[in-house]
Each structure stands twice: as C-alpha cells, then as structure tokens.
Design a protein around this motif. Structure first.
Motif, PDB file in Angstrom:
ATOM      1  N   UNK A 137       0.915  -1.050  -0.052  1.00  0.00           N
ATOM      2  CA  UNK A 137       0.020   0.198  -0.064  1.00  0.00           C
ATOM      3  C   UNK A 137       0.850   1.062  -0.128  1.00  0.00           C
ATOM      4  N   UNK A 138       0.785   2.080  -1.031  1.00  0.00           N
ATOM      5  CA  UNK A 138       1.519   3.090  -1.148  1.00  0.00           C
ATOM      6  C   UNK A 138       1.106   4.211  -0.242  1.00  0.00           C
ATOM      7  N   UNK A 139       2.180   4.915   0.543  1.00  0.00           N
ATOM      8  CA  UNK A 139       1.842   5.991   1.613  1.00  0.00           C
ATOM      9  C   UNK A 139       2.963   7.177   1.516  1.00  0.00           C
ATOM     10  N   UNK A 140       2.641   8.213   2.069  1.00  0.00           N
ATOM     11  CA  UNK A 140       3.719   9.147   2.476  1.00  0.00           C
ATOM     12  C   UNK A 140       4.347   8.934   3.525  1.00  0.00           C
ATOM     13  N   UNK A 141       5.740   8.801   3.770  1.00  0.00           N
ATOM     14  CA  UNK A 141       6.345   8.367   4.817  1.00  0.00           C
ATOM     15  C   UNK A 141       7.261   9.538   5.330  1.00  0.00           C
ATOM     16  N   UNK A 142       7.223  10.035   6.504  1.00  0.00           N
ATOM     17  CA  UNK A 142       8.177  11.009   7.083  1.00  0.00           C
ATOM     18  C   UNK A 142       9.020  10.840   8.087  1.00  0.00           C
ATOM     19  N   UNK A 143      10.163  10.716   7.812  1.00  0.00           N
ATOM     20  CA  UNK A 143      11.146  10.446   8.690  1.00  0.00           C
ATOM     21  C   UNK A 143      11.802  11.497   9.339  1.00  0.00           C
ATOM     22  N   UNK A 144      11.576  11.856  10.490  1.00  0.00           N
ATOM     23  CA  UNK A 144      11.870  12.926  11.346  1.00  0.00           C
ATOM     24  C   UNK A 144      13.319  12.769  11.657  1.00  0.00           C
ATOM     25  N   UNK A 145      14.058  14.007  11.714  1.00  0.00           N
ATOM     26  CA  UNK A 145      15.710  14.040  12.402  1.00  0.00           C
ATOM     27  C   UNK A 145      15.704  14.616  13.823  1.00  0.00           C
ATOM     28  N   UNK A 146      16.001  13.944  14.584  1.00  0.00           N
ATOM     29  CA  UNK A 146      15.863  14.402  16.099  1.00  0.00           C
ATOM     30  C   UNK A 146      16.605  15.782  16.182  1.00  0.00           C
ATOM     31  N   UNK A 147      17.961  15.592  15.475  1.00  0.00           N
ATOM     32  CA  UNK A 147      19.088  16.772  15.734  1.00  0.00           C
ATOM     33  C   UNK A 147      18.508  18.125  15.136  1.00  0.00           C
ATOM     34  N   UNK A 148      17.916  17.925  13.851  1.00  0.00           N
ATOM     35  CA  UNK A 148      17.207  19.035  13.335  1.00  0.00           C
ATOM     36  C   UNK A 148      16.112  19.550  14.024  1.00  0.00           C
ATOM     37  N   UNK A 149      15.233  18.988  14.749  1.00  0.00           N
ATOM     38  CA  UNK A 149      14.236  19.287  15.340  1.00  0.00           C
ATOM     39  C   UNK A 149      14.773  19.771  16.638  1.00  0.00           C
ATOM     40  N   UNK A 150      16.036  19.447  17.291  1.00  0.00           N
ATOM     41  CA  UNK A 150      16.256  20.207  18.551  1.00  0.00           C
ATOM     42  C   UNK A 150      16.997  21.406  18.026  1.00  0.00           C
ATOM     43  N   UNK A 151      17.523  21.623  16.878  1.00  0.00           N
ATOM     44  CA  UNK A 151      18.176  22.921  16.411  1.00  0.00           C
ATOM     45  C   UNK A 151      17.121  23.747  16.124  1.00  0.00           C
ATOM     46  N   UNK A 152      16.018  23.591  15.749  1.00  0.00           N
ATOM     47  CA  UNK A 152      14.925  24.363  15.416  1.00  0.00           C
ATOM     48  C   UNK A 152      14.002  24.738  16.596  1.00  0.00           C
ATOM     49  N   UNK A 153      14.025  23.697  17.395  1.00  0.00           N
ATOM     50  CA  UNK A 153      13.077  23.711  18.518  1.00  0.00           C
ATOM     51  C   UNK A 153      11.610  23.436  18.373  1.00  0.00           C
ATOM     52  N   UNK A 154      11.572  22.367  17.813  1.00  0.00           N
ATOM     53  CA  UNK A 154      10.032  21.893  17.608  1.00  0.00           C
ATOM     54  C   UNK A 154      10.031  20.393  18.092  1.00  0.00           C
ATOM     55  N   UNK A 155       8.901  19.950  18.452  1.00  0.00           N
ATOM     56  CA  UNK A 155       8.781  18.628  18.618  1.00  0.00           C
ATOM     57  C   UNK A 155       7.603  17.944  17.863  1.00  0.00           C
ATOM     58  N   UNK A 156       7.564  16.556  18.149  1.00  0.00           N
ATOM     59  CA  UNK A 156       6.661  15.816  17.267  1.00  0.00           C
ATOM     60  C   UNK A 156       5.330  16.097  17.030  1.00  0.00           C
ATOM     61  N   UNK A 157       4.774  16.786  18.190  1.00  0.00           N
ATOM     62  CA  UNK A 157       3.345  17.006  18.255  1.00  0.00           C
ATOM     63  C   UNK A 157       3.130  18.188  17.194  1.00  0.00           C
ATOM     64  N   UNK A 158       4.190  19.073  17.418  1.00  0.00           N
ATOM     65  CA  UNK A 158       3.961  20.325  16.319  1.00  0.00           C
ATOM     66  C   UNK A 158       4.130  19.683  14.672  1.00  0.00           C
ATOM     67  N   UNK A 159       4.920  18.499  14.590  1.00  0.00           N
ATOM     68  CA  UNK A 159       5.205  18.005  13.319  1.00  0.00           C
ATOM     69  C   UNK A 159       3.711  17.460  12.822  1.00  0.00           C
ATOM     70  N   UNK A 160       3.148  16.231  13.647  1.00  0.00           N
ATOM     71  CA  UNK A 160       1.994  15.818  13.532  1.00  0.00           C
ATOM     72  C   UNK A 160       0.824  16.733  13.101  1.00  0.00           C
ATOM     73  N   UNK A 161       0.689  18.056  13.898  1.00  0.00           N
ATOM     74  CA  UNK A 161      -0.379  19.022  13.857  1.00  0.00           C
ATOM     75  C   UNK A 161       0.104  19.727  12.173  1.00  0.00           C
ATOM     76  N   UNK A 162       1.242  19.915  11.920  1.00  0.00           N
ATOM     77  CA  UNK A 162       1.637  20.375  10.765  1.00  0.00           C
ATOM     78  C   UNK A 162       1.021  19.826   9.503  1.00  0.00           C
ATOM     79  N   UNK A 163       1.235  18.288   9.515  1.00  0.00           N
ATOM     80  CA  UNK A 163       1.000  17.600   8.626  1.00  0.00           C
ATOM     81  C   UNK A 163      -0.749  17.631   8.446  1.00  0.00           C
ATOM     82  N   UNK A 164      -1.214  17.286   9.417  1.00  0.00           N
ATOM     83  CA  UNK A 164      -2.696  17.409   9.688  1.00  0.00           C
ATOM     84  C   UNK A 164      -3.298  18.466   8.973  1.00  0.00           C
TER      85      UNK A 164
END
Length: 409
Positions: free
Chosen positions: A192-219
C-alpha cells in the motif's frame, strides 16, 4: 373424472420443476429461477465477525482495551451461544456465534444496534469497530491476480507491487464489488503506497520543534476550506481554499513553526518520500510476489450466478486497465488472471449428479417394464420418477435449500 384438470396440473408442475432445476437446462420461453448451486456444503456455525483496528498497539493493549470490553458488551444479545475473540498486533477480531435458528440478517441488525449504543468510554476515542461482510466461511468463490501481459497473453512484467496494489484498491476492487451477489472484494499482496515522514531528531532540536507540532502541521496541511460565496454581477461564485496534498513538494513546504519571522518547514526537520505501508502478510504465486484479490459471495446468493456476474464485470473493465511500453518496446497491459474459480467444481458436481440421476431413472423404468410387462402401465408408473425429481427441485427452491452434493444425493 377430471382428466383435463389433472393433465394441466401435471404440466404446471413439470414446467415449474424445469424452471427451478439447477442443471442449466434451456427453458425456452419459460423464466429461469434455478435452485442456488454450490459444490461444498456449508456446515459452519451461524456467526458474525466484529473487526476493529488500532494501529501500532500491542496484542495485550488490544485485548485489554478493545477485545475484552466489546466481548462483555455483546454477551447480552438474544440468541448468542458463545463469543470468541482474537487479539493480534493492531487488530481485534470478535466471533459472535448464534444459535442455528437465529436468522442471519437479524443477528447483524442486533450487533449494529449494540455497537451504536455502547456507553461513552467503552473503547478508545480513535477506535471504531466494524461488522464483517455478510458472508459465510465458505464464501470465497473467486481468487485472481493482477499481472502484466503482452498482446499474446504471455507474462511480460514491468509493474511493481506498488502500482498493482494501487490499481487493485482503487479500480478493480470497486468495480467487482458492484457485481450482483458479491459481499466483499478483499485485496491481498503488494504494498500500500503511502507518504512517509522520517523525522530528524538533531534538526528538531536545532529548530526547537517537537513531534506534536510536526503531526499538527501534517494534519493541517491536507485540508480544503470553504469560504461561503461572493455575488458579482448577479452571479454567485464559490470561494474555496485548495489545500489537499498532491505531491511530495506540497508536504515538504508545510510550516511546522515560525522562529523570528522565519518559517520552519517540514523538509527542514524531516525527510519525506513515498514508501510501502507495514503489512502482516502477502500473496505468493509460483514462488513470486503477486497482487490480487478475493471475491466473497453474499450470504444466501447463488454462488454460480455470482461468479458469472464477476466474470462479466471483469470482461467489462478489462479494456480500461492501464498499459505501459517497456524498454524493449513490448506493451505490458495489466490483466486479471484467475487462479481459483469454483465454477469448474460446481459444474463437475452437477454433471456427475445429472448423469447419475438420468441413469438411475432409466434403469428404474426398464425394471418396471420388465416386471409389469405392460407398456401403458409401465409408462404411468415410471413417469412418477422424473416428476418426483422435479418436485424435489421445487421444494428445494421454496425452502431455500442449496443444490449441494449432499442435498442432491
């Protein structure tokens, strides 16, 4: 004393028996209403299945929060003999077995009423149980695969499991489900074909964002918004904000947060690509990965008639299936290839039974002629035998008894 009435009644029963016979006889101007035909007797229990998905959860969580609450809630229904449940990774299956005298569709109605009246908090908020298809355990009447074939019908390949599964899910499955007598067409194999988002923990820490913000942005990035209408020169225009994702670039540009008036986009903290969804099984044909489907007949339908309807639908959609030109110039067209078809088994069973009944009638008639030694009396006695067979077909049709090998014997 009423020979005309007697002959007319006999002719009516003979015609009715021919109309209801399962052997596919040519009824000419008479309508055809044959007894439902199947080769395999359905000796399964009178059961319904409640299927619930909770992706990513362990079997213990599924058992504690879905299977157990649902099982206890469904126990109080009338006519229930027993309830069995099965909890695996991400999936709960509950088998509700009713007494044999409980009508099939009545039991489904009571289950739906019970599921719709569950108290709040019985199940997790994002979980929705579903009732299985209205079919029995022996409802699988037709299996097929999707394969690339050239103009001569030879395997040519050129299609990956992603493409074939997409064609199966969004084209073939919908078309075959519309065939009369089909309860469900289940897809199997492929990815089943799907969009896959592989988060980068180092980049998240550098930009000060968390997983909840990424999920909200995608939604929030995959939405269409309506803004009522605007009237201009007596013409009303609909105002819409088009925001559905159409490609990877649309998802990459989704804004996760803003720092010092600089937007932090999803591509800054994650890698986005297409990929296969996690799967728990596959379809193997001749040692190779395959993609296909299973056609399940509806409860009470004529399996032979349902298979014919499916074949007619396949012939209808076959010209519209996609094709591509391979590197060697060969045109590879997606083709539906059956690898399990119950038609052959049913027709062989009917052929055997028709031959056996015909020979038995012939032998019985010869025995009567030899014993009675009177042609007229022998004819009257022997005519009761085929009439008895035709009357049996009439009763089977009225009582909804399928023409399986046991009933015919």
């Amino acid at each position: 004393e009423n020979k005309l009435v007697t002959i007319l009644i006999i002719l009516v029963f003979i015609a009715w028996g021919i109309v209801t016979s399962p052997f596919g006889w040519d009824t000419a101007f008479l309508p055809s209403d044959p007894v439902p035909v199947d080769a395999i007797p359905d000796i399964g229990e009178n059961q319904q299945i409640v299927y619930t998905e909770w992706p990513g959860r362990s079997p213990q969580d599924i058992e504690d929060q879905i299977s157990y609450p649902l099982t206890t809630a469904l126990l109080g229904m009338p006519g229930v003999k027993t309830i069995r449940s099965n909890s695996i990774f991400g999936v709960s299956s509950i088998y509700i077995i009713f007494e044999d005298d409980i009508e099939f569709y009545w039991s489904r109605t009571r289950i739906l009423e019970k599921l719709n009246s569950l108290p709040a908090g019985t199940l997790p908020d994002d979980v929705s149980p579903a009732l299985g298809p209205d079919a029995t355990a022996l409802g699988q009447i037709y299996w097929y695969t999707l394969e690339g074939r050239d103009k001569d019908g030879n395997p040519s390949g050129g299609w990956d499991p992603h493409d074939l599964r997409t064609i199966q899910d969004f084209h073939v499955r919908y078309a075959l489900t519309a065939a009369s007598g089909v309860a469900e067409v289940a897809s199997i194999g492929g990815f089943v074909k799907e969009y896959q988002i592989d988060i980068d923990p180092n980049a998240m820490k550098a930009h000060g964002v968390n997983v909840a913000q990424i999920m909200a942005a995608v939604k929030n990035s995959n939405l269409d918004i309506g803004a009522r209408t605007i009237e201009f020169n007596r013409v009303e225009y609909l105002v819409r904000a088009l925001g559905y994702i159409e490609n990877l670039e649309d998802l990459e540009k989704s804004v996760v947060a803003v720092r010092n008036n600089v937007p932090i986009r999803l591509k800054d903290v994650a890698k986005i690509n297409f990929g296969p969804a996690t799967r728990r099984g596959g379809l193997d044909k001749g040692g190779s990965e395959a993609v296909g489907g299973v056609v399940v007949a509806r409860y009470g339908t004529n399996p032979l008639e349902a298979i014919e309807n499916v074949k007619a639908k396949i012939a209808e959609i076959a010209p519209g299936l996609p094709a591509k030109t391979l590197k060697d110039g060969t045109i590879s067209k997606v083709t539906i290839i059956p690898f399990y078809d119950r038609t052959g088994l049913i027709k062989e069973t009917l052929g055997t039974l028709e031959e056996a009944i015909s020979l038995e009638l012939l032998i019985s008639i010869l025995v009567v002629i030899v014993l009675v030694l009177n042609l007229r009396a022998s004819f009257l006695i022997s005519s009761l035998l085929p009439m008895g067979v035709l009357l049996a077909f009439i009763l089977m049709r009225l009582l909804n008894v399928d023409a399986i090998i046991v009933a015919q014997s």
